[in-house]
Design a protein around this motif. Structure first.
Motif, PDB file in Angstrom:
ATOM      1  N   ALA A 193     -52.932  62.725  46.399  1.00  0.00           N
ATOM      2  CA  ALA A 193     -51.719  64.038  46.321  1.00  0.00           C
ATOM      3  C   ALA A 193     -51.559  64.686  47.811  1.00  0.00           C
ATOM      4  N   GLY A 194     -52.499  64.716  48.652  1.00  0.00           N
ATOM      5  CA  GLY A 194     -52.045  65.519  49.835  1.00  0.00           C
ATOM      6  C   GLY A 194     -51.159  64.471  50.856  1.00  0.00           C
ATOM      7  N   TYR A 195     -51.382  63.114  50.675  1.00  0.00           N
ATOM      8  CA  TYR A 195     -50.652  62.166  51.153  1.00  0.00           C
ATOM      9  C   TYR A 195     -49.239  62.127  50.831  1.00  0.00           C
ATOM     10  N   SER A 196     -49.132  62.119  49.302  1.00  0.00           N
ATOM     11  CA  SER A 196     -47.928  62.142  48.746  1.00  0.00           C
ATOM     12  C   SER A 196     -46.941  63.468  49.195  1.00  0.00           C
ATOM     13  N   GLN A 197     -47.787  64.483  49.104  1.00  0.00           N
ATOM     14  CA  GLN A 197     -47.046  65.825  49.168  1.00  0.00           C
ATOM     15  C   GLN A 197     -46.448  65.964  50.814  1.00  0.00           C
ATOM     16  N   ASN A 198     -47.436  65.187  51.558  1.00  0.00           N
ATOM     17  CA  ASN A 198     -46.945  65.163  53.115  1.00  0.00           C
ATOM     18  C   ASN A 198     -45.984  64.073  53.522  1.00  0.00           C
ATOM     19  N   LEU A 199     -45.593  63.185  52.558  1.00  0.00           N
ATOM     20  CA  LEU A 199     -44.523  62.035  52.864  1.00  0.00           C
ATOM     21  C   LEU A 199     -45.329  60.905  53.589  1.00  0.00           C
ATOM     22  N   TYR A 200     -46.540  60.812  53.610  1.00  0.00           N
ATOM     23  CA  TYR A 200     -47.473  59.754  53.877  1.00  0.00           C
ATOM     24  C   TYR A 200     -47.502  58.759  52.723  1.00  0.00           C
ATOM     25  N   ALA A 201     -46.548  58.166  52.345  1.00  0.00           N
ATOM     26  CA  ALA A 201     -46.432  57.291  51.058  1.00  0.00           C
ATOM     27  C   ALA A 201     -47.576  56.114  51.265  1.00  0.00           C
ATOM     28  N   GLU A 202     -47.290  55.289  52.364  1.00  0.00           N
ATOM     29  CA  GLU A 202     -48.190  54.239  52.416  1.00  0.00           C
ATOM     30  C   GLU A 202     -49.460  54.686  52.454  1.00  0.00           C
ATOM     31  N   GLU A 203     -50.042  55.492  53.345  1.00  0.00           N
ATOM     32  CA  GLU A 203     -51.568  55.857  52.848  1.00  0.00           C
ATOM     33  C   GLU A 203     -51.931  56.354  51.685  1.00  0.00           C
ATOM     34  N   ALA A 204     -50.699  56.828  50.951  1.00  0.00           N
ATOM     35  CA  ALA A 204     -51.346  57.361  49.673  1.00  0.00           C
ATOM     36  C   ALA A 204     -51.574  56.005  48.825  1.00  0.00           C
ATOM     37  N   LEU A 205     -50.816  54.790  49.025  1.00  0.00           N
ATOM     38  CA  LEU A 205     -51.088  53.826  48.329  1.00  0.00           C
ATOM     39  C   LEU A 205     -52.164  52.887  48.805  1.00  0.00           C
ATOM     40  N   LYS A 206     -52.489  53.105  49.899  1.00  0.00           N
ATOM     41  CA  LYS A 206     -53.656  52.505  50.300  1.00  0.00           C
ATOM     42  C   LYS A 206     -55.052  53.181  49.705  1.00  0.00           C
ATOM     43  N   VAL A 207     -55.034  54.369  49.421  1.00  0.00           N
ATOM     44  CA  VAL A 207     -56.088  55.289  49.033  1.00  0.00           C
ATOM     45  C   VAL A 207     -56.103  54.766  47.385  1.00  0.00           C
ATOM     46  N   PHE A 208     -54.965  54.644  46.814  1.00  0.00           N
ATOM     47  CA  PHE A 208     -54.874  54.318  45.307  1.00  0.00           C
ATOM     48  C   PHE A 208     -55.576  52.849  45.136  1.00  0.00           C
ATOM     49  N   THR A 209     -55.160  52.152  46.132  1.00  0.00           N
ATOM     50  CA  THR A 209     -55.705  50.595  46.216  1.00  0.00           C
ATOM     51  C   THR A 209     -57.239  50.606  46.097  1.00  0.00           C
ATOM     52  N   ASP A 210     -57.831  51.366  47.028  1.00  0.00           N
ATOM     53  CA  ASP A 210     -59.345  51.638  47.145  1.00  0.00           C
ATOM     54  C   ASP A 210     -59.862  52.095  45.740  1.00  0.00           C
ATOM     55  N   MET A 211     -59.295  52.908  45.365  1.00  0.00           N
ATOM     56  CA  MET A 211     -59.407  53.575  43.924  1.00  0.00           C
ATOM     57  C   MET A 211     -59.584  52.619  42.903  1.00  0.00           C
ATOM     58  N   GLN A 212     -58.861  51.573  42.885  1.00  0.00           N
ATOM     59  CA  GLN A 212     -58.724  50.711  41.825  1.00  0.00           C
ATOM     60  C   GLN A 212     -59.949  49.532  42.024  1.00  0.00           C
ATOM     61  N   LEU A 213     -59.946  49.284  43.375  1.00  0.00           N
ATOM     62  CA  LEU A 213     -61.005  48.329  43.986  1.00  0.00           C
ATOM     63  C   LEU A 213     -62.492  48.705  43.453  1.00  0.00           C
ATOM     64  N   ASN A 214     -62.664  50.021  43.344  1.00  0.00           N
ATOM     65  CA  ASN A 214     -63.875  50.582  43.048  1.00  0.00           C
ATOM     66  C   ASN A 214     -63.993  50.776  41.622  1.00  0.00           C
ATOM     67  N   ASN A 215     -63.120  50.460  41.103  1.00  0.00           N
ATOM     68  CA  ASN A 215     -63.205  50.627  39.367  1.00  0.00           C
ATOM     69  C   ASN A 215     -63.086  52.122  39.013  1.00  0.00           C
ATOM     70  N   ILE A 216     -62.552  52.978  39.702  1.00  0.00           N
ATOM     71  CA  ILE A 216     -62.295  54.614  39.488  1.00  0.00           C
ATOM     72  C   ILE A 216     -61.157  54.573  38.893  1.00  0.00           C
ATOM     73  N   ASN A 217     -61.138  55.226  37.646  1.00  0.00           N
ATOM     74  CA  ASN A 217     -59.835  55.396  36.704  1.00  0.00           C
ATOM     75  C   ASN A 217     -59.150  56.673  37.316  1.00  0.00           C
ATOM     76  N   PRO A 218     -57.681  56.098  37.556  1.00  0.00           N
ATOM     77  CA  PRO A 218     -56.900  57.443  37.960  1.00  0.00           C
ATOM     78  C   PRO A 218     -56.825  58.534  36.964  1.00  0.00           C
ATOM     79  N   THR A 219     -56.441  59.858  37.234  1.00  0.00           N
ATOM     80  CA  THR A 219     -56.131  60.916  36.099  1.00  0.00           C
ATOM     81  C   THR A 219     -54.518  60.579  36.188  1.00  0.00           C
ATOM     82  N   ASP A 220     -53.957  61.503  35.204  1.00  0.00           N
ATOM     83  CA  ASP A 220     -52.809  61.651  35.015  1.00  0.00           C
ATOM     84  C   ASP A 220     -51.790  62.092  36.239  1.00  0.00           C
TER      85      ASP A 220
END
Length: 513
Positions: A193-220
């Motif tokens: 959310a911090g990356y997205s709010q500050n327009l660091y969209a690519e970094e937000a996507l990288k953290v999201f990818t790490d989240m999926q690789l570690n099998n952590i379910n995203p919230t709404d």
């Protein structure tokens, strides 16, 4: 629980302290304010008004309904406080926008024998976001947290990351994130959310990818943030993959997720897909209607935006809010609906009792300048109850360039120089106004001033998605590995456009004969 309490009350049975606390909690969950007041009266009659646990539950009840005066009365009436009562009043003040009171109460608590817990810190950190110098307050709290050995608490660290991100201190937020060993969905969501709010969209996507690789379910909330990142980068395929994940998780009926989907599709130029999401939504509130109106407005489909707004107020009988009016006024601006825009602006107050805010005044200023009504726009900025911001003056300055208004342009530029003396766009626009008016000496002076002050025109960047990869480029860019092929293709397109223009000119000349 509330039904059982009513039955006990009717039978005249004296409730236990546990039952009273549980009944108060049920009132909070069910948003039953009036029954909560009845329980408070019952507490007084049974002589439990000095019980610490019951008073903490009462503070929580009044806080949840934004009745902080009553919550404070209960708190002040407590003879002996504990960690829970202090935390309840601090969090209550924080949640209801009483940031200074929350900070003062926290400082007062530090002088007692009771130490703050993780909930106390989260409450006071949240309060910092509503204060001036919130970054400095956050840093002081971080030092305090480290001293107490709570720096590994993910709940507290997530709140600090959120606090720093809200102030644009994304690097400080990342340092906290990197220092945390155990990362759960709350911590990862805060960073995304911090990356997205500050327009660091690519970094937000990288953290999201790490989240999926570690099998952590995203919230709404995670999904909404990552959709915002996809929209910022206009990466439609990635956005569609997130949409598929949303359907798989069963989150497509969440209003905020659906709103984020509409926003993502519209930013990626797929307005029909955005309308599909809107149509599929089971419950449509003002937020969702506003999102769809905004989508039409931003994609140039102003007539559709106006039609949807009319459906909102006439068929659905929903009340539009300030954000909704900003969307519809923007649609009028883009389509040149001058009279209609003024009509909607006036309706805000006359039909819906909404006092126009700065955003709506900005839309009206933009409407005036787009239609060449520069004097009206300037008069509005002088008379409205807000100070004109950079967006207004920039819009006004751009219109001065279009309509050749030199004196008004100088006035607007001076206002912008006061706000930011290093914004290259102001210098360039003013220089162009002078040049188009034939004032070459003045234009040269402005460009000389830019050079003396070290102001440089920033290069614009664009991005395009090809085969699920995002490629970024700027003017005269040679950094791409296939830049020679790209320039060759551009030359071909340029040649074809010239050929097409020449054919059109020939046909026009023949028709004229």
């Amino acid at each position: 629980m509330l039904k059982s309490f009513r039955q006990m009350n009717n039978l005249g049975t004296k409730p236990t302290k546990f039952i009273l606390c549980t009944a108060l909690s049920s009132c909070v969950k069910r948003l039953n304010w009036h029954f909560g007041l009845q329980i408070h009266a019952r507490i007084v009659r049974t002589g439990y008004q000095d019980n610490l646990f019951i008073n903490s539950a009462l503070i929580d009840l009044y806080s949840k309904f934004d009745e902080m005066m009553e919550a404070t009365k209960v708190f002040q009436g407590v003879k002996r406080h504990d960690q829970v009562s202090w935390t309840s009043i601090i969090c209550g003040c924080s949640q209801n926008g009483h940031a200074r009171e929350a900070i003062l109460l926290f400082k007062e608590m530090l002088n007692t024998q009771f130490k703050p817990n993780s909930f106390t810190y989260v409450g006071v950190i949240s309060a910092c976001r509503g204060l001036d110098f919130s970054y400095e307050h956050g840093k002081l709290l971080q030092v305090h947290i480290v001293k107490l050995g709570l720096e590994s608490n993910g709940y507290i660290i997530s709140s600090l990351i959120d606090c720093y991100s809200k102030q644009g201190k994304i690097n400080q937020a990342r340092l906290l994130f990197d220092a945390t060993v155990e990362r759960d969905s709350i911590l990862l969501n805060s960073m995304i959310a911090g990356y997205s709010q500050n327009l660091y969209a690519e970094e937000a996507l990288k953290v999201f990818t790490d989240m999926q690789l570690n099998n952590i379910n995203p919230t709404d909330h995670t999904l909404s943030s990552i959709l915002n990142a996809c929209g910022s980068l206009t990466i439609l395929q990635q956005g569609k993959q997130v949409h598929a994940l949303i359907v798989k998780m069963g989150s497509e009926n969440n209003i905020f997720v659906a709103s984020a989907l509409i926003d993502m599709y519209s930013k990626c130029g797929s307005t029909d897909d955005a309308r599909g999401v809107f149509n599929y939504a089971v419950k449509k509130n003002t937020v969702l209607w506003t999102s769809m109106i905004t989508a039409y407005s931003q994609s140039g489909r102003s007539a559709d935006a106006l039609q949807l707004f009319e459906n909102l107020v006439n068929e659905e009988k929903l009340i539009p809010d300030h954000i909704c009016f900003t969307a519809i006024l923007t649609a009028c601006n883009h389509a040149g609906f001058y009279k209609k825009g003024i009509e909607y602006f006036n309706k805000m107050e006359t039909e819906y009792g909404l006092i126009p805010e700065l955003d709506q005044f900005a839309c009206l200023v933009d409407l005036y300048v787009r239609n060449g009504k520069l004097q009206k726009a300037k008069k509005l900025m002088q008379e409205m109850p807000f100070e004109p911001n950079r967006v207004m003056w920039s819009s006004f300055l751009g219109a001065c360039k279009v309509h050749g208004e030199v004196e008004l342009g100088i006035s607007a530029a001076n206002q912008l120089f006061k706000m930011d003396g290093h914004d290259s766009a102001t210098y360039v626009t003013l220089a162009n106004i002078y040049a188009e008016a034939g004032l070459w000496g003045k234009a040269a002076e402005i460009r000389g001033l830019m050079k003396d002050m070290g102001v440089r025109k920033r290069a614009a960047w664009s991005s395009v998605e090809v085969d699920k990869r995002v490629h970024v480029f700027s003017v005269a860019d040679t950094s791409h590995c296939q830049y020679k092929d790209i320039y060759l293709e551009l030359e071909k397109l340029n040649f074809e456009m010239k050929e097409s223009r020449n054919k059109l000119k020939q046909n026009f000349d023949l028709e004229g004969e």
